[in-house]
Design an enzyme around this catalytic site. Sequence first.
Site, PDB file in Angstrom:
ATOM      1  N   SER A  60       0.799  -1.227   0.000  1.00 28.93           N
ATOM      2  CA  SER A  60       0.000   0.000   0.000  1.00 28.93           C
ATOM      3  C   SER A  60       0.830   1.274   0.000  1.00 28.93           C
ATOM      4  O   SER A  60       0.269   2.369  -0.178  1.00 28.93           O
ATOM      5  CB  SER A  60      -0.943   0.008   1.207  1.00 28.93           C
ATOM      6  OG  SER A  60      -2.055  -0.834   0.987  1.00 28.93           O
ATOM      7  N   LYS A  63       0.420   3.586  -2.849  1.00 34.93           N
ATOM      8  CA  LYS A  63      -0.650   4.584  -2.873  1.00 34.93           C
ATOM      9  C   LYS A  63      -0.102   6.005  -2.770  1.00 34.93           C
ATOM     10  O   LYS A  63      -0.812   6.964  -3.111  1.00 34.93           O
ATOM     11  CB  LYS A  63      -1.635   4.330  -1.743  1.00 34.93           C
ATOM     12  CG  LYS A  63      -2.497   3.077  -1.907  1.00 34.93           C
ATOM     13  CD  LYS A  63      -3.550   3.014  -0.813  1.00 34.93           C
ATOM     14  CE  LYS A  63      -4.498   1.837  -0.999  1.00 34.93           C
ATOM     15  NZ  LYS A  63      -3.930   0.564  -0.492  1.00 34.93           N
ATOM     16  N   SER A 125      -6.011   3.788   4.101  1.00 38.53           N
ATOM     17  CA  SER A 125      -5.423   2.986   3.029  1.00 38.53           C
ATOM     18  C   SER A 125      -6.496   2.261   2.231  1.00 38.53           C
ATOM     19  O   SER A 125      -6.310   1.114   1.802  1.00 38.53           O
ATOM     20  CB  SER A 125      -4.404   1.979   3.579  1.00 38.53           C
ATOM     21  OG  SER A 125      -3.583   1.474   2.560  1.00 38.53           O
TER      22      SER A 125
END
Length: 386
Positions: A60, A63, A125
């Site tokens: 993640s 991101k 997230s």
Amino acid sequence: MRYVLRAWAIVALMLGFAGLAMAQGAPQFSTAAKFAILVDHESGTVLFQQSADEPLEPASMAKLMTIAVVFNELRTGRLSLDTELFVSENAWRTGGAASGGSTMFAELNSRVSVENLLRSVIIQSGNDASIVLAEGIAGNEETFAVMMNELAEDIGLTGSHFTNSTGLPDPDMHMTARDLATLGRYLIREFPEYYHIFSEPEFEWNNIKQSNRNSLVEMGIGVDGLKTGHTQAAGYGSVVSTDDGGRRLIAVVHGLTSMAQRTEEARKLITWGTRAFERIPAFADGQIVGYADVYGGEEGRVGLIGEGAVDLYLPRGSRRCLTADITYEGPLLPPVSAGDRVAELRVYCNEQLIQSAPLYAGEDVPQGGIVRRATDAVKQLAFGWL
């Protein structure tokens, strides 16, 4: 050919002390993280690194690039915080509650504002929020990934390739710890108006309240960003930042075995960075640190400067063990443009690298005339240039 210029005489002169031959042990730091780096935000100086240029699965933490693309869309006016984007079935199934990953719990076929989607991506997230943003901006994730890679090239990420907006596992997606730190610097420098979101403690959507996944934010040690990540294959990682201690640092750790270990290793690295170093001004903004040879240029060399002022962040008690050098691939070929990154200043304690900082051409060096090129051709034959 790699050139190494001994720069310690210059550094010693700037620091105003000499007679530094007495050796003391370099201060040690160790981490359980497989990949790690600690960077000074303002100058890009690297204070610690471990496998920082090896490819890693970003999970993640990828991101952060999704966020960077969205911030750029906001800056250009192609998007606004009030714009509402559609939650498709793809976003709902791939990133929603049924997927088992981190999610915003956005409802299928609903519309959500860009502001709330951003807050979900940054704080929770949310995979569904990331996909909604990607589809709303580019039509689908594949096209959005092209935008991610184009921006990554513009930022100067040299070891990254993106295939989706979420960081969900894909064999073709990878980053490096150094690129993650560079991306963190970019977000903080270019979009200060949005940075406060990274330190918000929680976000609620659809009557479900979720805490900031970066547990260091609530620890009271000055950490105010940036992003965590985890997959079963990659392990646990995080990109963290703090301005505690009078300067901003960015740390990356990855490849850890648990959430608790991730928190502790990130805390150790960022705390060590804020406590273990003393700042020594070395070169003012625009001041020449050294020179690099230019083959066939109008001038035979170019002055090297830092990214702003060059400060040395020396581990406390290490002044008596220091050496330094400047390295670059050369000789350089014209035209050389002012601002080109061409070299690196490296500082050692007992041959252990303790700091590195990028150096840039301080002026333009166009191609030289026929006499200059002929002279340098002779040097090439005599000294084995090129």
